[in-house]
Design an enzyme around this catalytic site. Structure first.
Site, short mmCIF file in Angstrom:
data_model
loop_
_atom_site.label_atom_id
_atom_site.label_comp_id
_atom_site.label_asym_id
_atom_site.label_seq_id
_atom_site.Cartn_x
_atom_site.Cartn_y
_atom_site.Cartn_z
N ASP A 1 0.81 -1.23 0.00
CA ASP A 1 0.00 0.00 0.00
C ASP A 1 0.84 1.28 0.00
O ASP A 1 0.29 2.37 -0.04
CB ASP A 1 -0.96 0.00 1.20
CG ASP A 1 -0.26 -0.20 2.53
OD1 ASP A 1 0.92 -0.65 2.53
OD2 ASP A 1 -0.86 0.11 3.57
N GLU B 1 11.46 -3.88 12.59
CA GLU B 1 12.56 -3.39 11.74
C GLU B 1 13.86 -3.35 12.53
O GLU B 1 14.90 -3.82 12.08
CB GLU B 1 12.24 -1.98 11.21
CG GLU B 1 11.04 -1.90 10.30
CD GLU B 1 9.72 -1.70 11.02
OE1 GLU B 1 9.64 -1.95 12.25
OE2 GLU B 1 8.74 -1.31 10.35
N1 UDP Z 1 -0.40 -7.72 5.47
C1 UDP Z 1 -0.54 -9.09 5.43
N2 UDP Z 1 -1.42 -9.70 6.29
C2 UDP Z 1 -2.18 -8.99 7.18
C3 UDP Z 1 -2.02 -7.60 7.22
C4 UDP Z 1 -1.11 -6.99 6.37
O1 UDP Z 1 0.11 -9.74 4.62
O2 UDP Z 1 -2.96 -9.60 7.93
C5 UDP Z 1 0.54 -7.06 4.55
C6 UDP Z 1 -0.04 -5.87 3.80
O3 UDP Z 1 -0.61 -6.28 2.58
C7 UDP Z 1 1.16 -4.97 3.62
C8 UDP Z 1 2.02 -5.28 4.85
O4 UDP Z 1 1.59 -6.54 5.33
O5 UDP Z 1 1.89 -5.28 2.46
C9 UDP Z 1 1.85 -4.25 5.96
O6 UDP Z 1 0.50 -4.20 6.37
P1 UDP Z 1 -0.28 -2.82 6.53
O7 UDP Z 1 -0.08 -2.00 5.32
O8 UDP Z 1 -1.69 -3.12 6.91
O9 UDP Z 1 0.49 -2.22 7.78
P2 UDP Z 1 0.82 -0.71 8.17
O10 UDP Z 1 0.47 0.19 7.04
O11 UDP Z 1 -0.01 -0.47 9.36
O12 UDP Z 1 2.28 -0.71 8.45
MN MN Z 2 0.70 -0.10 5.04
#
Ligand code: UDP
Ligand code: MN
Length: 321
Positions: free
Chosen positions: A185, A271
């Protein structure tokens, strides 16, 4: 008799000249390409989307002079491996489409897409088949107990990508390569890939729209990282988002046990816990003009409103979204 010959010659002369000029113009025209333009070229994308010949390292001036008339084979670029965890939700295909549109403009990129699922989905398989990108399609489900708000996401998926990378390179001398964790995203500028391509061990750069601030960034003095500009837990050894660093393939292979950990890892520490296993702050290579430029944004897509979606299928056709 002589004068007749002369007059014929002068009548023909302009025509002969026209033919000569036309032949000359035609041979100067570049030959049309035999095949459509390939998706990938060994050239990085320059400013304004123009593909520029690669300059090795940052010292462009030192680049050797080339014979302009005879194109030399370009040295092989380090491959960028982008590990993307992804999961099924209404916006998944839209996110992957945006990401593929970016990646398709990056030379020598291998996309490792890891589905958070018990099996590879048809939607993602079909999507990848048409994406026009070298890719590896993996899957691993997140155990149910870890699917809770406040817990780190995509740990198992990133580790599956790391395992694949190590397995693929276990028997050969490591080709030059760079690994980058690319959430589905976020928003990535093309310049970011040019920056990370020259990673020697671990490189870092600012990330926009993250940590409750407009941006976070490593603080740099005399070309070295000396601290972190962050709004959240500045005491983390590496106070950086997943989108803010890249690691050379060599470092990944020479630290075979370095993985993302569930046990003992607090939310937001993934990280830092990972980087601790493979590098030190002193070793970090600052990119993006000594970490003064934002080239990646931690954007998040709004949850879609499906309030009017019918409970049962009403349309006459079935459409993948
Ligand atoms: N993601 C995943 N499984 C989940 C939630 C997230 O594979 O249950 C993936 C999501 O598609 C993205 C990454 O992990 O590529 C980070 O997730 P997210 O963007 O929701 O996290 P944030 O933006 O809060 O860091
Ligand atoms: Mn994200």
């Amino acid at each position: 008799m002589k004068s007749v010959l002369f007059s014929r010659f002068f009548i023909l002369l302009p025509w002969i000249l026209i033919v000569i000029i036309m032949l000359d113009v035609d041979t100067r025209r570049p030959a049309p390409p035999l095949t459509p333009r390939p998706y990938f070229s060994p050239y990085p994308v320059g400013r304004g989307g123009v593909r520029l010949p690669l300059r090795r390292g940052s010292s462009g001036r030192g680049a050797e002079k080339r014979n302009e008339s005879r194109p030399q084979p370009e040295p092989r670029l380090p491959t960028i491996y982008a590990i993307t965890p992804t999961y099924s939700r209404p916006v998944q295909k839209a996110e992957l489409t945006r990401l593929a549109n970016t990646f398709r403009q990056v030379a020598q990129l291998h996309w490792i897409l890891v589905e958070d699922a018990a099996a590879r989905s048809e939607l993602v398989s079909r999507f990848l088949a048409r994406a026009g990108l070298p890719n590896t399609h993996l899957h691993v489900p997140t155990p149910r107990r870890y699917k809770r708000p406040g817990l780190p996401r995509a740990t198992e998926q990133r580790n599956a990508g790391l395992a694949w990378l190590r397995q693929r390179h276990q028997h050969q001398r490591a080709q030059p390569g760079v690994l980058f964790f690319a959430d589905d995203d976020n928003t990535y500028s093309l310049e970011l890939f040019q920056e990370m391509r020259t990673t020697r061990k671990v490189s870092v750069w600012p990330v926009g729209l993250v940590g409750g601030r407009r941006y976070e960034r490593p603080l740099v003095e005399n070309g070295k990282v000396v601290g972190w500009y962050t709004g959240w837990r500045a005491d983390r050894p590496f106070a950086i988002d997943m989108a803010g660093f890249a690691v050379s393939l060599q470092v990944i292979l020479s630290n075979p046990k370095a993985v993302f950990k569930r046990r003992g890892s607090q939310p937001g520490m993934q990280e830092s816990d990972f980087l601790k296993q493979i590098t030190t702050v002193e070793e970090l290579e600052p990119k993006a003009n000594n970490c003064t430029k934002v080239l990646v944004w931690h954007t998040r897509t709004e949850k879609v409103n499906l309030a009017n979606e019918p409970k049962y299928h009403l349309d006459t056709v079935k459409i993948e979204v």
